[in-house]
Design a protein around this motif. Sequence first.
Motif, PDB file in Angstrom:
ATOM      1  N   UNK A  34       0.918  -1.258   0.130  1.00 33.21           N
ATOM      2  CA  UNK A  34      -0.025   0.012  -0.129  1.00 33.21           C
ATOM      3  C   UNK A  34       0.735   1.261  -0.027  1.00 33.21           C
ATOM      4  N   UNK A  35       0.099   2.434  -0.467  1.00 32.84           N
ATOM      5  CA  UNK A  35       0.754   3.605  -0.199  1.00 32.84           C
ATOM      6  C   UNK A  35       0.074   4.530   0.806  1.00 32.84           C
ATOM      7  N   UNK A  36       0.572   5.215   1.742  1.00 35.27           N
ATOM      8  CA  UNK A  36      -0.173   6.155   2.452  1.00 35.27           C
ATOM      9  C   UNK A  36       0.512   7.556   2.291  1.00 35.27           C
ATOM     10  N   UNK A  37      -0.065   8.551   2.721  1.00 33.93           N
ATOM     11  CA  UNK A  37       0.609   9.951   2.637  1.00 33.93           C
ATOM     12  C   UNK A  37       0.269  10.722   3.934  1.00 33.93           C
ATOM     13  N   UNK A  38       1.236  11.859   4.352  1.00 32.52           N
ATOM     14  CA  UNK A  38       0.803  12.295   5.376  1.00 32.52           C
ATOM     15  C   UNK A  38       1.607  13.654   5.143  1.00 32.52           C
ATOM     16  N   UNK A  39       0.487  14.789   5.369  1.00 29.86           N
ATOM     17  CA  UNK A  39       0.823  16.246   5.097  1.00 29.86           C
ATOM     18  C   UNK A  39       1.063  17.084   6.545  1.00 29.86           C
ATOM     19  N   UNK A  40       1.702  17.995   6.707  1.00 28.50           N
ATOM     20  CA  UNK A  40       2.076  18.261   7.711  1.00 28.50           C
ATOM     21  C   UNK A  40       0.703  18.742   8.585  1.00 28.50           C
TER      22      UNK A  40
END
Length: 124
Positions: A34-40
């Motif tokens: 999987x891919x996840x992402x996290x913005x500030x």
Amino acid sequence: VQLQAFGGGLVQAGDSLRLSCAASGGIFTRYVMAWFRQAPGKEREFVANINGSGVRKAYADSVKGRFIMTRDNAKNTVYLQMNSLKLGDSAVYYCAAFLGAYVARTSVNGYDYWGQGTQVTVSS
């Protein structure tokens, strides 16, 4: 399994970018990736996942139709092709994995293995 993500960078809105995540130390086809992402200032969020054969996939609504996740089992690598990038896609992107049968698991807690992040910045 150990995961290493790379391919991030600075792009303009509307551009494309491809992320890669190389796996080692396990039988790659047994892992849902999987891919996840996290913005500030935001929580880590699900982007996409893919089953061991590469046939079954799931995407977050925010990226559906723009991002494509694939895997090359001969290279023990998964990819995230990101097209029509938007400012809101800026984040640190992480690859993740769990061992077992495919489910469209979107929770961070559902993944046991994580790579380091790669920064994607989309500018106007």
